[in-house]
Scaffold this active site. Structure first.
Site, PDB file in Angstrom:
ATOM      1  N   GLY A  39     -20.987 -11.130-100.044  1.00  0.00           N
ATOM      2  CA  GLY A  39     -21.111  -9.680 -99.905  1.00  0.00           C
ATOM      3  C   GLY A  39     -21.667  -9.304 -98.554  1.00  0.00           C
ATOM      4  NE  ARG A  40     -17.643  -6.016 -95.601  1.00  0.00           N
ATOM      5  CZ  ARG A  40     -16.662  -5.694 -94.782  1.00  0.00           C
ATOM      6  NH1 ARG A  40     -16.806  -5.908 -93.483  1.00  0.00           N
ATOM      7  NH2 ARG A  40     -15.539  -5.175 -95.231  1.00  0.00           N
ATOM      8  CB  ALA A  42     -27.708  -1.596 -94.589  1.00  0.00           C
ATOM      9  N   GLY A  44     -27.005  -7.158 -93.845  1.00  0.00           N
ATOM     10  CA  GLY A  44     -26.311  -8.261 -93.187  1.00  0.00           C
ATOM     11  C   GLY A  44     -25.166  -8.764 -94.040  1.00  0.00           C
ATOM     12  CB  VAL A  46     -24.950 -12.687 -98.552  1.00  0.00           C
ATOM     13  CG1 VAL A  46     -25.431 -13.884 -99.368  1.00  0.00           C
ATOM     14  CG2 VAL A  46     -26.134 -11.806 -98.175  1.00  0.00           C
ATOM     15  CG  ASP A 158     -37.789  -1.535-101.557  1.00  0.00           C
ATOM     16  OD1 ASP A 158     -37.604  -0.472-102.188  1.00  0.00           O
ATOM     17  OD2 ASP A 158     -36.924  -2.027-100.807  1.00  0.00           O
TER      18      ASP A 158
END
Length: 384
Positions: A39-40, A42, A44, A46, A158
């Site tokens: 996946g990709r 904000a 980066g 992976v 977070d």
């Protein structure tokens, strides 16, 4: 599958191989094969891989131009410093950080984590049936990992479903520590965006000057409500709307329950909201276990001083069948995450390099020998 490519300058660095993925060049250590995109975003890009030396399945995250944004660079540095010290079943393990070729000019950072199958956000929005056992086990693991973090003096700040990784066995691991701080950090208070709004505690929404571990407990309560209802419990559109949604469900607060609000304007705003009798969680989640509802309403308490602690939550009757304090030791030492927020790019890069060296002792030894020989040579240059 990623596409093998030649290095951009035509010169192949020993120990590295090169792949193209989503128009991004990956410069990967040769011990990691094969390379498959996951996946990709904000954060980066992976990909998954296998460490040929250990046969471990891993996730490789490439942070492109890691120093382009100073705040993001500080987040990456903070995560590196923290994960080097953390060892817990319910906290993601950072297995490796790839050694850059150039110490003073590297731009990309490659982080290697243990591989997980999905995250809680994907499970919540899926059609997968979640039994009470699922809900109980997810919450137990989240609380257990959070207890460990708090024992290390760390606030995650977070927590949200997307930061809770899950595998096929329903094992859960907390990830993404870029906003984490030590709970006694002198510069922690509202210096930046903290916690995704839907999971943000009232004391953060009201800009209170002081907050503690209870902000993470509120986030856990919101996450658990999401699991029970398969949708966000407080999907606010902005800060004031978020507070309205909270009051609508929890009900209007008594005077003694808003004494923690040190800002007179913020307190006045809460008192100005239309009266709400609140909505019982048992009505919102009629199929939930009664003990689950009881624990939820102890976590989602407006006044942070009256909110249940992580330890108390683990000892709650809903969790007690799973919790054994004898198999749940605290962190060995408190961790200090205080980092100067005003560091310049060169300093952040050097500090990150020093963190990376911890994963490459052979490089650290080689560097020490290099410095040693340079020191030996200095006097000879000045001999007559």
């Amino acid at each position: 599958m990623a596409t093998p490519v030649e290095p951009p300058n035509g010169i192949r660095t020993p120990g590295k191989h090169y792949y193209s993925m989503w128009q991004s060049l990956f410069e990967i250590d040769t011990k990691y094969v094969p390379i498959k995109p996951i996946g990709r975003g904000a954060y980066g890009i992976v990909c998954s891989s296998v460490n040929r030396e250990t046969n471990e399945k891993v996730a490789i995250k490439k942070i492109n131009n890691a120093f382009e944004n100073r705040i993001d660079a500080l987040r990456t540095l903070r995560e590196l410093k923290l994960l080097r010290h953390l060892r817990h079943e319910n906290v993601i393990a950072l297995k490796d950080v790839m050694m850059p070729i150039q110490r003073r000019s590297f731009k990309d950072v490659y982080l290697v984590y243990e591989l997980m199958d999905t995250d809680l956000h994907q499970i919540i929005k899926s059609s997968q049936t979640l039994s009470n056992d699922h809900c109980q086990y997810f919450l137990f693991q989240l609380l257990r990992g959070l207890k460990y973090l708090h024992s290390a003096n760390i606030l995650h700040r977070d927590l949200k479903p997307g930061n809770l990784l899950i595998n096929a066995n329903c094992d859960l691991k907390i990830c993404d520590f870029g906003l984490a701080r030590t709970s006694s950090g002198k510069d922690q208070f509202m210096t930046e965006y903290v916690v995704t709004r839907w999971y943000r505690a009232p004391e953060l929404l009201l800009c209170c000057d002081n907050y503690g571990t209870s902000i993470d407990v509120w986030s856990v309560g919101c996450i658990f409500a999401d699991v029970l209802g398969r949708k966000p419990v407080f999907p606010g559109t902005e800060c004031l709307n978020q507070l309205k949604l909270i009051i609508n469900i929890l009900g209007s607060q008594r005077e003694e329950d808003i004494e923690f609000i040190d800002n007179p304007k913020a307190r006045k705003y809460i008192k100005s909201l239309p009266y709400s009798p609140g909505t019982p969680f048992s009505r919102l989640y009629p199929n939930a276990h009664p003990l689950a509802i009881d624990l939820l309403q102890r976590m989602l308490v407006f006044d942070p001083s009256k909110r249940i602690s992580v330890m108390e939550a683990l000892q709650h009757p809903y969790m007690s069948p799973l919790y054994d304090p004898n198999t749940d030791p605290p962190a060995q030492v408190p961790i200090n995450l205080d980092i100067d927020e005003d560091l310049v790019e060169e300093t952040i890069r050097e500090m990150m390099w020093e963190e990376i060296l911890h994963y490459h002792p052979e490089a650290a030894v080689a560097l020490l020998w290099k410095l040693f020989y340079e020191l030996l040579l200095v006097p000879s240059r000045h001999r007559p």
